[in-house]
Design a protein around this motif. Structure first.
Motif, PDB file in Angstrom:
ATOM      1  N   ILE A   1      21.539  65.135  37.428  1.00  0.00           N
ATOM      2  CA  ILE A   1      21.803  64.777  35.921  1.00  0.00           C
ATOM      3  C   ILE A   1      23.069  63.752  36.259  1.00  0.00           C
ATOM      4  O   ILE A   1      23.969  64.028  36.858  1.00  0.00           O
ATOM      5  N   ILE A   2      23.034  62.761  35.305  1.00  0.00           N
ATOM      6  CA  ILE A   2      24.023  61.621  35.518  1.00  0.00           C
ATOM      7  C   ILE A   2      24.479  61.262  33.777  1.00  0.00           C
ATOM      8  O   ILE A   2      24.027  61.649  32.893  1.00  0.00           O
ATOM      9  N   ASP A   3      25.425  60.432  33.887  1.00  0.00           N
ATOM     10  CA  ASP A   3      26.048  59.713  32.700  1.00  0.00           C
ATOM     11  C   ASP A   3      25.414  58.128  32.908  1.00  0.00           C
ATOM     12  O   ASP A   3      25.626  57.551  33.938  1.00  0.00           O
ATOM     13  N   ARG A   4      24.947  57.665  31.756  1.00  0.00           N
ATOM     14  CA  ARG A   4      24.836  56.296  31.496  1.00  0.00           C
ATOM     15  C   ARG A   4      25.763  55.589  30.649  1.00  0.00           C
ATOM     16  O   ARG A   4      25.909  55.753  29.439  1.00  0.00           O
ATOM     17  N   ILE A   5      26.790  54.832  31.289  1.00  0.00           N
ATOM     18  CA  ILE A   5      27.874  54.191  30.753  1.00  0.00           C
ATOM     19  C   ILE A   5      27.779  52.779  30.676  1.00  0.00           C
ATOM     20  O   ILE A   5      27.100  51.958  31.469  1.00  0.00           O
ATOM     21  N   TRP A   6      28.208  52.234  29.190  1.00  0.00           N
ATOM     22  CA  TRP A   6      27.964  50.807  29.102  1.00  0.00           C
ATOM     23  C   TRP A   6      29.121  50.048  29.565  1.00  0.00           C
ATOM     24  O   TRP A   6      30.210  50.288  29.558  1.00  0.00           O
ATOM     25  N   TYR A   7      28.672  49.011  30.329  1.00  0.00           N
ATOM     26  CA  TYR A   7      29.589  48.110  31.237  1.00  0.00           C
ATOM     27  C   TYR A   7      29.579  46.666  30.781  1.00  0.00           C
ATOM     28  O   TYR A   7      28.363  46.215  30.380  1.00  0.00           O
ATOM     29  N   GLN A   8      30.523  46.133  31.063  1.00  0.00           N
ATOM     30  CA  GLN A   8      30.631  44.616  30.868  1.00  0.00           C
ATOM     31  C   GLN A   8      30.970  43.820  32.208  1.00  0.00           C
ATOM     32  O   GLN A   8      31.696  44.433  32.973  1.00  0.00           O
ATOM     33  N   GLU A   9      30.119  42.968  32.536  1.00  0.00           N
ATOM     34  CA  GLU A   9      30.375  42.042  33.827  1.00  0.00           C
ATOM     35  C   GLU A   9      31.616  41.084  33.540  1.00  0.00           C
ATOM     36  O   GLU A   9      31.582  40.161  32.659  1.00  0.00           O
ATOM     37  N   VAL A  10      32.409  41.172  34.690  1.00  0.00           N
ATOM     38  CA  VAL A  10      33.668  40.130  34.271  1.00  0.00           C
ATOM     39  C   VAL A  10      33.720  39.224  35.640  1.00  0.00           C
ATOM     40  O   VAL A  10      33.475  40.035  36.771  1.00  0.00           O
ATOM     41  N   LYS A  11      33.655  37.940  35.728  1.00  0.00           N
ATOM     42  CA  LYS A  11      34.044  37.043  36.847  1.00  0.00           C
ATOM     43  C   LYS A  11      35.163  36.513  36.676  1.00  0.00           C
ATOM     44  O   LYS A  11      35.743  35.732  35.752  1.00  0.00           O
ATOM     45  N   ILE A  12      36.182  36.828  37.774  1.00  0.00           N
ATOM     46  CA  ILE A  12      37.351  36.207  38.024  1.00  0.00           C
ATOM     47  C   ILE A  12      37.339  35.247  39.254  1.00  0.00           C
ATOM     48  O   ILE A  12      37.027  35.761  40.367  1.00  0.00           O
ATOM     49  N   LYS A  13      37.764  34.156  39.094  1.00  0.00           N
ATOM     50  CA  LYS A  13      37.908  32.874  40.042  1.00  0.00           C
ATOM     51  C   LYS A  13      39.280  32.463  40.333  1.00  0.00           C
ATOM     52  O   LYS A  13      39.913  32.114  39.324  1.00  0.00           O
ATOM     53  N   VAL A  14      39.412  32.539  41.418  1.00  0.00           N
ATOM     54  CA  VAL A  14      41.048  32.368  42.031  1.00  0.00           C
ATOM     55  C   VAL A  14      41.035  31.327  43.145  1.00  0.00           C
ATOM     56  O   VAL A  14      40.065  31.476  44.033  1.00  0.00           O
ATOM     57  N   ASP A  15      41.975  30.830  43.480  1.00  0.00           N
ATOM     58  CA  ASP A  15      42.660  30.146  44.664  1.00  0.00           C
ATOM     59  C   ASP A  15      42.477  31.331  45.854  1.00  0.00           C
ATOM     60  O   ASP A  15      43.025  32.425  45.736  1.00  0.00           O
ATOM     61  N   TYR A  16      42.189  30.743  46.961  1.00  0.00           N
ATOM     62  CA  TYR A  16      42.365  31.747  48.214  1.00  0.00           C
ATOM     63  C   TYR A  16      43.889  32.218  48.392  1.00  0.00           C
ATOM     64  O   TYR A  16      43.920  33.221  48.852  1.00  0.00           O
ATOM     65  N   ASN A  17      44.780  31.328  47.952  1.00  0.00           N
ATOM     66  CA  ASN A  17      46.130  32.054  48.175  1.00  0.00           C
ATOM     67  C   ASN A  17      46.460  33.256  47.353  1.00  0.00           C
ATOM     68  O   ASN A  17      47.455  33.961  47.254  1.00  0.00           O
ATOM     69  N   GLN A  18      45.504  33.593  46.368  1.00  0.00           N
ATOM     70  CA  GLN A  18      45.936  34.605  45.222  1.00  0.00           C
ATOM     71  C   GLN A  18      44.961  35.842  45.631  1.00  0.00           C
ATOM     72  O   GLN A  18      45.111  36.842  44.830  1.00  0.00           O
ATOM     73  N   ILE A  19      44.274  35.829  46.656  1.00  0.00           N
ATOM     74  CA  ILE A  19      43.126  36.561  46.738  1.00  0.00           C
ATOM     75  C   ILE A  19      43.765  38.299  46.745  1.00  0.00           C
ATOM     76  O   ILE A  19      43.522  39.085  46.261  1.00  0.00           O
ATOM     77  N   GLY A  20      44.770  38.331  47.854  1.00  0.00           N
ATOM     78  CA  GLY A  20      45.311  39.785  48.070  1.00  0.00           C
ATOM     79  C   GLY A  20      46.026  40.341  46.698  1.00  0.00           C
ATOM     80  O   GLY A  20      45.737  41.611  46.549  1.00  0.00           O
ATOM     81  N   ARG A  21      46.688  39.656  46.067  1.00  0.00           N
ATOM     82  CA  ARG A  21      47.409  39.993  45.029  1.00  0.00           C
ATOM     83  C   ARG A  21      46.253  40.291  43.653  1.00  0.00           C
ATOM     84  O   ARG A  21      46.471  41.577  43.114  1.00  0.00           O
ATOM     85  N   VAL A  22      45.287  39.508  43.514  1.00  0.00           N
ATOM     86  CA  VAL A  22      44.433  39.750  42.568  1.00  0.00           C
ATOM     87  C   VAL A  22      43.514  41.001  42.913  1.00  0.00           C
ATOM     88  O   VAL A  22      43.204  41.907  42.328  1.00  0.00           O
ATOM     89  N   GLN A  23      42.891  41.231  44.299  1.00  0.00           N
ATOM     90  CA  GLN A  23      42.263  42.122  44.583  1.00  0.00           C
ATOM     91  C   GLN A  23      43.117  43.544  44.472  1.00  0.00           C
ATOM     92  O   GLN A  23      42.446  44.437  44.211  1.00  0.00           O
ATOM     93  N   ASN A  24      44.095  43.336  45.190  1.00  0.00           N
ATOM     94  CA  ASN A  24      45.100  44.613  44.812  1.00  0.00           C
ATOM     95  C   ASN A  24      45.308  45.228  43.543  1.00  0.00           C
ATOM     96  O   ASN A  24      45.194  46.350  43.356  1.00  0.00           O
ATOM     97  N   GLU A  25      45.271  44.224  42.634  1.00  0.00           N
ATOM     98  CA  GLU A  25      45.803  44.581  41.084  1.00  0.00           C
ATOM     99  C   GLU A  25      44.353  45.352  40.427  1.00  0.00           C
ATOM    100  O   GLU A  25      44.321  46.292  39.859  1.00  0.00           O
ATOM    101  N   ILE A  26      43.151  44.571  40.937  1.00  0.00           N
ATOM    102  CA  ILE A  26      41.997  45.111  40.524  1.00  0.00           C
ATOM    103  C   ILE A  26      41.613  46.613  41.007  1.00  0.00           C
ATOM    104  O   ILE A  26      41.286  47.354  40.249  1.00  0.00           O
ATOM    105  N   MET A  27      41.915  46.774  42.380  1.00  0.00           N
ATOM    106  CA  MET A  27      41.800  48.328  43.037  1.00  0.00           C
ATOM    107  C   MET A  27      42.812  49.017  42.202  1.00  0.00           C
ATOM    108  O   MET A  27      42.288  50.285  41.935  1.00  0.00           O
ATOM    109  N   ASN A  28      44.037  48.609  41.953  1.00  0.00           N
ATOM    110  CA  ASN A  28      44.997  49.729  41.536  1.00  0.00           C
ATOM    111  C   ASN A  28      44.593  50.131  40.029  1.00  0.00           C
ATOM    112  O   ASN A  28      44.972  51.173  39.672  1.00  0.00           O
ATOM    113  N   LEU A  29      44.081  49.281  39.284  1.00  0.00           N
ATOM    114  CA  LEU A  29      43.865  49.277  38.028  1.00  0.00           C
ATOM    115  C   LEU A  29      42.441  50.272  37.839  1.00  0.00           C
ATOM    116  O   LEU A  29      42.062  50.655  36.816  1.00  0.00           O
TER     117      LEU A  29
END
Length: 215
Positions: free
Chosen positions: A128-156
């Motif tokens: 038994i599972i739940d089926r949840i409605w999701y939106q695909e979001v694409k975020i494109k950034v410079d290489y010097n922003q990888i760490g900060r953006v990745q951490n923020e996504i995971m923290n959220l």
């Protein structure tokens, strides 16, 4: 409809009650035609069985509900199987409970309990599972922003489907629609508006205990 409950896959389990063998089958379906096909498939597989009791619901509001006692006393088999589906609040599901009579009568109460159990073990085997409605979001950034953006996504707590490394870095994220604005606002803020944010398709994903299951 942002979410609903169903089962993840085909399931099968069995038990013996007073020498009668009960086999519970369950399957997720997308239409009444698929439900009928599955019932016919199990009937053909167990054409020598004493009974092949079945029940199913179809549609986001369970607008289609069907069941059959298949020769058992009225109200002792099909309705209990359907009630298990409804109690679990499951959509687009079919169950079939096959019985090979063992020579001992169970009585009305015993039959209700047996077919209830047969439906339940079939559904549990199908997960038994739940089926949840999701939106695909694409975020494109410079290489010097990888760490900060990745951490923020995971923290959220957002789910990262993929990370693509080309001229820029692109994160493919699954977000519940009601949480998408919060994500985009935060990424825009920490990148000073330099992130390129776009949106893909919306679709249902399977979740088990809050964890996304990728098909």
């Amino acid at each position: 409809m942002n979410s609903y409950r169903t089962i993840y896959e085909y399931g099968c389990d069995e038990f013996t009650e007073e020498r009668s063998r009960f086999i519970g089958y369950a399957k997720p379906i997308n239409s009444e035609e698929e439900a009928v096909e599955f019932v016919d498939e199990i009937k053909k597989k167990h054409k020598d069985a004493t009974h092949n009791v079945w029940a199913y619901t179809v549609g986001p509001t369970m607008n289609i509900q069907r069941y059959s006692d298949d020769g058992e006393p009225q109200g002792t088999a099909g309705i209990p199987a359907l009630e298990v589906i409804k109690k679990e609040d499951l959509r687009d599901v079919v169950v079939v409970i096959t019985r090979y009579f063992g020579g001992i009568k169970l009585g009305a109460g015993g039959l209700v309990r047996a077919y209830t159990r047969g439906a339940k073990i079939g559904l549990e085997a199908g997960k038994i599972i739940d089926r949840i409605w999701y939106q695909e979001v694409k975020i494109k950034v410079d290489y010097n922003q990888i760490g900060r953006v990745q951490n923020e996504i995971m923290n959220l707590g957002y789910f990262v489907k993929n990370t693509i490394y080309l001229e820029d870095v692109e994160f493919i994220i699954y977000s519940k629609p009601e949480d998408t604005q919060k994500l985009t606002d935060r990424i825009t803020d920490i990148t000073n508006g330099t992130a390129n944010i776009s949106f893909g398709e919306e679709f249902y994903l399977s979740e088990n205990n809050g964890e996304i299951i990728l098909d």
